[in-house]
Design a protein around this motif. Structure first.
Motif, PDB file in Angstrom:
ATOM      1  N   SER A 111      61.712 -21.166  30.690  1.00 48.48           N
ATOM      2  CA  SER A 111      62.374 -21.887  31.775  1.00 48.48           C
ATOM      3  C   SER A 111      61.849 -23.308  31.887  1.00 48.48           C
ATOM      4  CB  SER A 111      62.177 -21.144  33.101  1.00 48.48           C
ATOM      5  OG  SER A 111      62.735 -19.848  33.027  1.00 48.48           O
ATOM      6  N   MET A 112      60.538 -23.468  31.704  1.00 46.91           N
ATOM      7  CA  MET A 112      59.958 -24.809  31.803  1.00 46.91           C
ATOM      8  C   MET A 112      60.422 -25.699  30.661  1.00 46.91           C
ATOM      9  SD  MET A 112      58.474 -25.278  34.552  1.00 46.91           S
ATOM     10  CE  MET A 112      57.981 -26.910  34.049  1.00 46.91           C
ATOM     11  N   GLU A 113      60.605 -25.108  29.474  1.00 48.83           N
ATOM     12  CA  GLU A 113      61.098 -25.912  28.357  1.00 48.83           C
ATOM     13  C   GLU A 113      62.518 -26.407  28.630  1.00 48.83           C
ATOM     14  OE1 GLU A 113      60.740 -23.474  24.971  1.00 48.83           O
ATOM     15  OE2 GLU A 113      58.556 -23.730  24.750  1.00 48.83           O
ATOM     16  N   GLN A 114      63.309 -25.538  29.196  1.00 43.57           N
ATOM     17  CA  GLN A 114      64.673 -25.966  29.542  1.00 43.57           C
ATOM     18  C   GLN A 114      64.657 -27.043  30.612  1.00 43.57           C
ATOM     19  OE1 GLN A 114      66.910 -22.527  30.603  1.00 43.57           O
ATOM     20  NE2 GLN A 114      66.936 -21.667  28.513  1.00 43.57           N
TER      21      GLN A 114
ATOM     22  N   VAL B 166      64.954 -32.905  32.241  1.00 41.85           N
ATOM     23  CA  VAL B 166      64.317 -34.119  32.770  1.00 41.85           C
ATOM     24  C   VAL B 166      64.349 -35.232  31.745  1.00 41.85           C
ATOM     25  CG1 VAL B 166      62.151 -35.075  33.613  1.00 41.85           C
ATOM     26  CG2 VAL B 166      62.871 -32.816  34.365  1.00 41.85           C
ATOM     27  N   LYS B 167      64.163 -34.862  30.468  1.00 46.46           N
ATOM     28  CA  LYS B 167      64.176 -35.870  29.412  1.00 46.46           C
ATOM     29  C   LYS B 167      65.551 -36.514  29.294  1.00 46.46           C
ATOM     30  CE  LYS B 167      63.092 -36.505  24.524  1.00 46.46           C
ATOM     31  NZ  LYS B 167      62.628 -35.828  23.280  1.00 46.46           N
ATOM     32  N   LEU B 168      66.587 -35.657  29.391  1.00 45.06           N
ATOM     33  CA  LEU B 168      67.930 -36.212  29.326  1.00 45.06           C
ATOM     34  C   LEU B 168      68.255 -37.054  30.557  1.00 45.06           C
ATOM     35  CD1 LEU B 168      69.863 -33.110  27.946  1.00 45.06           C
ATOM     36  CD2 LEU B 168      69.218 -35.169  26.700  1.00 45.06           C
TER      37      LEU B 168
ATOM     38  N   MET C 123      52.750 -30.698  37.591  1.00 46.84           N
ATOM     39  CA  MET C 123      51.992 -30.135  38.702  1.00 46.84           C
ATOM     40  C   MET C 123      52.523 -28.754  39.069  1.00 46.84           C
ATOM     41  SD  MET C 123      51.451 -31.782  42.462  1.00 46.84           S
ATOM     42  CE  MET C 123      53.187 -31.820  42.719  1.00 46.84           C
ATOM     43  N   PHE C 124      53.863 -28.550  39.042  1.00 47.89           N
ATOM     44  CA  PHE C 124      54.432 -27.255  39.364  1.00 47.89           C
ATOM     45  C   PHE C 124      54.057 -26.202  38.319  1.00 47.89           C
ATOM     46  CE2 PHE C 124      57.828 -24.124  39.379  1.00 47.89           C
ATOM     47  CZ  PHE C 124      57.853 -23.772  40.728  1.00 47.89           C
ATOM     48  N   PHE C 125      54.046 -26.610  37.030  1.00 50.49           N
ATOM     49  CA  PHE C 125      53.706 -25.666  35.968  1.00 50.49           C
ATOM     50  C   PHE C 125      52.252 -25.241  36.078  1.00 50.49           C
ATOM     51  CE2 PHE C 125      52.255 -24.844  31.618  1.00 50.49           C
ATOM     52  CZ  PHE C 125      53.076 -23.783  31.289  1.00 50.49           C
TER      53      PHE C 125
END
Length: 814
Positions: free
Chosen positions: A784-787, A792-794, A811-813
């Motif tokens: 989920s974090m990778e998605q 965010v990158k896009l 910070m959330f991760f």
């Protein structure tokens, strides 16, 4: 000038049927030696009034008997206390005697938007004066007997919240405080003259309304033609109201109405009473300037607007023909002074001649005439034009005249009238008015969105019920004017009458001639006394000694000519300028500014508070113990018949047994496979015999049929199975699994609950915990974090806050 006259009234308004001031629904009469007390209240006993009558007053003006009540309105407790005090304070010490109790809530016959219409079922007479102080006049008993010949319990109607004297269009386009009742149709006006201002009037909800004029009223052979004021004999205004009964609220209902008029030929004519059967017609007074016709049609223009169609049904080349000559000449003379667009349209149809010619159809010929008149006058509709009618306009509906459906005007109004007459204005007239009502019914139902086109066949249930309604109305008018019910009905002219019906018509004819010869004179005296046309006075001739009542009904016969105003004698300008400017709208509608234009809204608050009327309580009687069988709407005539099509608007043909056909030899089912050819079964095709064409079944249908066949063979007994082909073992194994499975075990006396697994318990406990404490947040997984990081990158290419978003994610991760 016409637009200036109409600018003040033709404004977009939402028409609503407003209730009239509530009246008293229960009357109790108390009698003392010197007083009479009339106590009135409404149904829920929250509002009371009292009327005091002095029994010691001398004979003379009736107002001397009535005493004003200064106390005004009372509650139930206050009224009981007042009656108790009056009971203890009588002059002779005998107290009050409760003489009678009258209710106005029984005998309901119709309902329109929550407004109930009642029929008078019984009446009682009580003397006002005290015989000891005011002895009765020697002629009083005879006049009382004459007065009682008018049977108030027969075809007299009233309402508390609906004004029966006004049309539906007039009421829904008006402010109740500015639309006075049309006293022409109020038969007890003379009796109410001394009580006006003391008793509140209220009035109904109805399908068919017949308003019989009290002007120049009388019986068949004694009242013919017109009087000097232009009032004609047997004048009846017929209103056909059709409304959507899905709501009973008067302010949100959808209503339509259509008006017609019947009345005698407007001239001075009579018939020779010495001839019992078919007396000849005599023109009593010549009127070269058609004065009675001018006054009559001026009144029609004033009440209904333009155009006016005069349908004359008098026979040609017979004893009745002088009436046709007189009427046609009068209309031709009057049209000379009218603008061409407002000319009176004259149509003459000899119904008897058409009926004798078997090659012609009376109903279709009259339908063509009345439909042309209907499209010229239109009808009343209080709601806007339906949107579906705007998208797919009907050419016949668009051709209907009247006023409305444009320039922001809500609904439409009827402008003009269809006036029908024969000699008596009974049998032939009633049939013609039914055909006009049938034509209007289709358009009314179409306006309400109940029909796809504004046409109705004669053989549908709705038209049959309408036919019975018009015949009931015609019977009532015929009994009052002619002495018997209708002689020739609709079935007579459409050639569907049976032999029994013809025998009944013969009996009605005999009854009519008998009453005309022996009872009409007494009945006419009773009507003259009841309506106040003749008022008994000391020193004058009694009514039974008068040789004729001609001078009572004709003003010019008893008033000197010099007393008549000059403008009333104009022979060319028989209409007023204001009347002509208001056309095609009714002059009364323009004059009183009835279309949503309330001059002074403060006038509504200047009157004293009166009792309010709850239409829901009036219809359903919430303060009483009732059932559905006693409700008016539960006992209406139903259109449901034993037909395949239950729609009341579709023609229903009488069932006839089919022609005898030899039973066909059905072929082998294996040959019924053709999808293009129709099989011949003894001269009839499968489509004609069964309503469908045999086709090759689809593969899905065959699979379902095979499964059904396997199921059937599984349920057969061993002896039956031996005669059938063996069922495959695979099918038996599949059917063996079709066993009923129950969640509960036990019997009808006790049930064991099913066992709940640990997994199900965990799911239930987790759901209960979430309901109490809320959802527990868990850290997102790596995938989920990778998605999210990719998102965010896009987004960073479009948003400058990429660094801030990345820091938040890290910070959330963590």
């Amino acid at each position: 000038m016409v637009e200036e006259c109409k600018r003040g009234i033709l404004q977009p308004v939402t028409a609503a049927l407003q209730p009239v001031t509530a009246a008293l629904q229960k009357i109790v009469l108390y009698r003392a030696i010197n007083k009479l007390y009339v106590v009135g209240s409404i149904d829920d006993h929250t509002y009371h009034r009292i009327l005091k009558i002095d029994r010691t007053a001398s004979h003379g003006d009736a107002c001397s008997f009535v005493e004003e009540d200064e106390g005004g309105e009372y509650t139930e407790i206050e009224m009981k206390e007042l009656i108790r005090v009056l009971d203890q304070c009588t002059v002779d010490g005998r107290g009050l005697e409760k003489v009678a109790t009258a209710f106005g809530i029984v005998g309901c016959v119709a309902n329109i938007g929550g407004h109930m219409i009642y029929e008078i079922e019984d009446t009682s007479f009580y003397p006002i004066s005290n015989p000891s102080s005011n002895p009765a006049h020697p002629c009083e008993s005879k006049y009382l007997k004459i007065f009682q010949n008018v049977d108030l319990s027969s075809n007299f109607y009233f309402s508390y919240s609906y004004d029966l004297s006004l049309s539906l269009q007039c009421q829904m386009r008006s402010n109740p405080n500015h639309a006075p009742s049309c006293m022409k149709f109020v038969w007890n006006e003379h009796l109410l003259q001394d009580l006006k201002g003391r008793v509140n009037d209220r009035s109904i909800y109805v399908t068919m309304i017949g308003r019989r004029s009290k002007e120049f009223a009388g019986t068949r052979f004694l009242k013919r033609g017109a009087n000097d004021e232009g009032h004609v004999a047997n004048e009846v205004e017929t209103e056909q109201v059709v409304h959507d009964a899905s709501t009973t609220l008067h302010d949100s209902g959808r209503y339509t109405s259509f008006l017609q008029l019947r009345g005698s030929v407007p001239s001075f004519w009579s018939q020779d009473l010495s001839q019992v059967i078919k007396p000849g017609i005599t023109i009593d007074r010549a009127s070269p300037f058609s004065t009675p016709a001018a006054l009559h049609f001026a009144s029609c223009f004033k009440r209904f607007g333009a155009p006016i169609t005069c349908l004359n049904l008098v026979k040609r080349n017979s004893k009745e023909s002088p009436l046709s000559v007189e009427l046609e000449a009068s209309i031709a003379y009057l049209n000379q002074f009218l603008p061409p667009e407002h000319h009176i349209r004259y149509v003459h149809k000899d119904m008897s001649h058409i009926f004798r010619d078997t090659s012609m159809d009376v109903m279709s010929i009259l339908e063509t005439v009345v439909e042309h008149s209907f499209k010229a006058t239109g009808f009343f509709h209080n709601g806007p034009e339906l949107y579906c009618h705007k998208l797919q306009p009907n050419p016949d509906y668009k051709a209907v005249g009247g006023y409305g459906y444009r320039n922001g005007y809500v609904g439409r109004d009827q402008t003009g009238i269809l006036r029908v007459n024969c000699v008596d204005c009974l049998d032939r007239t009633n049939t013609a008015q039914f055909i006009a009502g049938k034509c209007a019914l289709g358009y009314q139902l179409y306006a309400l969105g109940l029909l796809s086109e504004p046409k109705l066949p004669f053989d549908c249930d709705a038209v049959r019920i309408l036919e019975r309604a018009y015949e009931d109305l015609g019977d009532t008018v015929a009994v009052q004017y002619g002495g018997s019910q209708l002689v020739h009905r609709v079935q007579t002219y459409d050639r569907s009458a049976q032999f029994v019906t013809k025998g009944r018509d013969l009996l009605q004819t005999i009854q009519r001639y008998y009453r005309n010869a022996f009872t009409d004179t007494d009945k006419q005296m009773a009507i003259n006394v009841f309506l106040g046309v003749f008022k008994p006075k000391e020193g004058t001739t009694d009514i039974w000694d008068l040789p004729t009542d001609y001078y009572l009904h004709h003003t010019l016969a008893r008033v000197p000519l010099k007393c008549v105003e000059p403008q009333e004698l104009s022979h060319t300008k028989w209409w007023s300028e204001s009347l002509l400017r208001s056309l095609p709208l009714p002059h009364l509608q323009v004059e009183r500014k009835l279309v949503g234009n309330i001059k002074n809204k403060n006038e509504q608050n200047q009157f004293k508070r009166t009792a309010s009327m709850d239409s829901f309580d009036e219809v359903y009687k919430t303060f009483e113990l009732t059932d559905f069988d006693s409700l008016l709407s539960w006992n209406f005539a139903q259109t449901m018949q034993s037909h395949t099509d239950t729609s009341p608007f579709v023609a229903k043909e009488k069932w006839q047994p089919p022609a005898t056909v030899t039973k066909p030899n059905l072929p082998d089912p294996s040959t019924l496979c053709s999808s293009t050819e129709q099989t011949d079964y003894g001269g009839i095709t499968t489509m004609e015999a069964y309503g469908f064409e045999l086709k090759e079944p689809s593969s899905e249908d065959m699979r379902l049929y095979e499964r059904y066949a396997c199921l059937h063979s599984h349920m057969l007994t061993k002896s039956e199975l031996s005669s059938c082909e063996p069922t495959p073992q695979s099918a038996r194994d599949e059917l063996a699994k079709w066993e009923p499975k129950h969640l509960y075990k036990g019997s009808v006396f006790s049930i064991e609950p099913p066992t709940v697994s640990l997994k199900d318990e965990a799911i239930y406990e987790e759901a209960a915990r979430v309901a109490q404490t809320g959802v527990k947040l868990h850290p997102p997984g790596k995938e989920s974090m990778e998605q999210y990081m990719l998102y965010v990158k896009l987004a960073s290419k479009q948003l400058p806050q990429y660094a801030k978003g990345r820091a938040t994610a890290d910070m959330f991760f963590t």
